[in-house]
Structures are given as structure tokens and as C-alpha cells.
Design a protein around this motif. Structure first.
Motif, PDB file in Angstrom:
ATOM      1  N   UNK A   9       0.863  -1.185   0.000  1.00 41.80           N
ATOM      2  CA  UNK A   9       0.000   0.000   0.000  1.00 41.80           C
ATOM      3  C   UNK A   9       0.895   1.229   0.000  1.00 41.80           C
ATOM      4  N   UNK A  10       0.703   2.119  -0.989  1.00 41.48           N
ATOM      5  CA  UNK A  10       1.417   3.392  -1.037  1.00 41.48           C
ATOM      6  C   UNK A  10       0.519   4.484  -0.471  1.00 41.48           C
ATOM      7  N   UNK A  11       1.109   5.347   0.331  1.00 38.21           N
ATOM      8  CA  UNK A  11       0.405   6.491   0.887  1.00 38.21           C
ATOM      9  C   UNK A  11       1.075   7.736   0.320  1.00 38.21           C
ATOM     10  N   UNK A  12       0.320   8.607  -0.370  1.00 35.39           N
ATOM     11  CA  UNK A  12       0.926   9.813  -0.932  1.00 35.39           C
ATOM     12  C   UNK A  12       1.243  10.818   0.171  1.00 35.39           C
ATOM     13  N   UNK A  13       2.460  11.342   0.141  1.00 38.30           N
ATOM     14  CA  UNK A  13       2.880  12.309   1.151  1.00 38.30           C
ATOM     15  C   UNK A  13       3.619  13.468   0.488  1.00 38.30           C
ATOM     16  N   UNK A  14       3.522  14.644   1.100  1.00 41.70           N
ATOM     17  CA  UNK A  14       4.247  15.810   0.593  1.00 41.70           C
ATOM     18  C   UNK A  14       5.566  16.016   1.336  1.00 41.70           C
ATOM     19  N   UNK A  15       5.696  15.452   2.541  1.00 41.53           N
ATOM     20  CA  UNK A  15       6.905  15.604   3.343  1.00 41.53           C
ATOM     21  C   UNK A  15       7.234  14.238   3.960  1.00 41.53           C
ATOM     22  N   UNK A  16       8.123  13.459   3.323  1.00 41.54           N
ATOM     23  CA  UNK A  16       8.417  12.114   3.817  1.00 41.54           C
ATOM     24  C   UNK A  16       8.889  12.061   5.272  1.00 41.54           C
ATOM     25  N   UNK A  57       3.510  12.655  -3.289  1.00 39.78           N
ATOM     26  CA  UNK A  57       2.174  13.086  -3.737  1.00 39.78           C
ATOM     27  C   UNK A  57       2.321  13.807  -5.075  1.00 39.78           C
ATOM     28  N   UNK A  58       1.362  13.594  -5.964  1.00 43.28           N
ATOM     29  CA  UNK A  58       1.344  14.292  -7.253  1.00 43.28           C
ATOM     30  C   UNK A  58      -0.105  14.550  -7.638  1.00 43.28           C
ATOM     31  N   UNK A  59      -0.300  15.272  -8.725  1.00 41.57           N
ATOM     32  CA  UNK A  59      -1.659  15.542  -9.197  1.00 41.57           C
ATOM     33  C   UNK A  59      -2.410  14.257  -9.506  1.00 41.57           C
ATOM     34  N   UNK A  60      -1.690  13.212  -9.943  1.00 37.90           N
ATOM     35  CA  UNK A  60      -2.320  11.940 -10.298  1.00 37.90           C
ATOM     36  C   UNK A  60      -2.343  10.944  -9.150  1.00 37.90           C
ATOM     37  N   UNK A  61      -1.732  11.310  -8.020  1.00 35.10           N
ATOM     38  CA  UNK A  61      -1.648  10.369  -6.902  1.00 35.10           C
ATOM     39  C   UNK A  61      -1.932  11.119  -5.608  1.00 35.10           C
ATOM     40  N   UNK A  62      -3.210  11.129  -5.203  1.00 29.63           N
ATOM     41  CA  UNK A  62      -3.635  11.916  -4.049  1.00 29.63           C
ATOM     42  C   UNK A  62      -4.284  11.087  -2.949  1.00 29.63           C
ATOM     43  N   UNK A  63      -4.562   9.821  -3.206  1.00 29.68           N
ATOM     44  CA  UNK A  63      -5.161   8.951  -2.196  1.00 29.68           C
ATOM     45  C   UNK A  63      -4.361   7.652  -2.120  1.00 29.68           C
ATOM     46  N   UNK A  64      -4.392   6.961  -0.971  1.00 36.07           N
ATOM     47  CA  UNK A  64      -3.643   5.707  -0.865  1.00 36.07           C
ATOM     48  C   UNK A  64      -4.007   4.727  -1.986  1.00 36.07           C
ATOM     49  N   UNK A  65      -3.004   3.960  -2.405  1.00 41.28           N
ATOM     50  CA  UNK A  65      -3.191   2.996  -3.491  1.00 41.28           C
ATOM     51  C   UNK A  65      -2.727   1.618  -3.032  1.00 41.28           C
ATOM     52  N   UNK A  87      -5.720   2.849 -17.863  1.00 49.33           N
ATOM     53  CA  UNK A  87      -4.369   2.642 -17.372  1.00 49.33           C
ATOM     54  C   UNK A  87      -3.779   3.997 -16.982  1.00 49.33           C
ATOM     55  N   UNK A  88      -3.269   4.091 -15.759  1.00 48.61           N
ATOM     56  CA  UNK A  88      -2.645   5.310 -15.242  1.00 48.61           C
ATOM     57  C   UNK A  88      -1.137   5.256 -15.460  1.00 48.61           C
ATOM     58  N   UNK A  89      -0.536   4.104 -15.174  1.00 50.63           N
ATOM     59  CA  UNK A  89       0.900   3.901 -15.356  1.00 50.63           C
ATOM     60  C   UNK A  89       1.109   2.535 -15.987  1.00 50.63           C
ATOM     61  N   UNK A  90       1.758   2.513 -17.139  1.00 46.64           N
ATOM     62  CA  UNK A  90       2.072   1.254 -17.811  1.00 46.64           C
ATOM     63  C   UNK A  90       3.082   0.463 -16.973  1.00 46.64           C
TER      64      UNK A  90
END
Length: 121
Positions: A9-16, A57-65, A87-90
Motif C-alpha cells: 500500500x502506497x500512501x501519498x505524502x508531501x513531506x516524507x 504526492x502528485x496531481x495523479x496520486x492523491x489517495x492511498x493505493x 491505465x494510469x501507469x504502464x
């Protein structure tokens, strides 16, 4: 892991650094950067099974995946497209024996895919 198991599970963050402190204190996760994955601290839950990363975090990645292990990313993405997903990322290499991709389902939820091998073959 088997086809269909949730593996990461990836969690988008702005400050690691801030996120590492936060999640370590809240859940007791062990969080560290691995060699070759600088800027992407990986976490492991106390059960030593569950884990993931604190991803930028990016414009395309704003919620956990969540990432689901599959036998073939190519076949899975073909099915996603056939059934109306996007498809978001090949397929992208993580290491010489593992790959990932991401897609949006028909409701706009992002799901990650993981394909890996153990050994030559």
C-alpha cells in the motif's frame, strides 16, 4: 503471495520526514529508506507482513493505493481496458525481477499491480 493478494500500500505524502514521524508514532510502523529507493521510505507493520511506501504526492496520486499481485501485468491491463478501466501507469520496472503498474477502475479508484518472480526463468 498468490495472484489476487494485496501485497503493498502506497500512501501519498508531501513531506516524507514528517509522514515517517507521524505514521511511526500513530501505528508503530518501522519506516526506512532502502538502498536504491531514496526518497521513498518503506513501512512495515508490526505483523511484519503488511507494508508499503510513503510515495511522493502528485496531481495523479492523491489517495492511498493498494497493490495487487498478478501473474501478468500485461494480461491484467488488457482486461482492465476491455472492461472500461483506464491505465494510469504502464508496466514499469522495480528491479530486474519485479514490475508495477496502476489503473483506474470504472469508478475512478486507483489500484496498483505488482508482478514479480523468484529466481531465473
Amino acid at each position: 503471495m498468490a495472484h489476487g493478494d494485496i501485497t503493498h500500500i502506497d500512501i501519498p505524502v508531501s513531506d516524507p520526514a514528517r509522514a515517517t514521524e507521524f505514521y511511526g508514532a500513530v501505528f508503530g510502523w518501522q519506516i526506512a529508506e532502502m538502498p536504491g529507493f531514496e526518497g521513498y521510505p518503506m513501512w512495515q507493520a508490526p505483523n511484519t507482513i503488511s507494508g508499503g511506501g510513503l510515495a511522493p504526492r502528485s496531481d495523479d496520486f492523491t489517495t492511498p493505493r493498494s497493490y495487487v499481485e498478478v501473474d501478468s501485468i500485461e494480461e491484467t491491463l488488457a482486461t482492465v481496458r476491455k472492461l472500461g478501466g483506464r491505465v494510469v501507469t504502464e508496466k514499469s520496472e522495480i528491479s530486474p525481477t519485479s514490475w508495477w503498474a496502476a489503473f483506474e477502475d470504472v469508478d475512478g479508484n486507483q489500484i496498483g499491480l505488482y508482478e514479480g518472480t523468484t529466481g531465473a526463468g
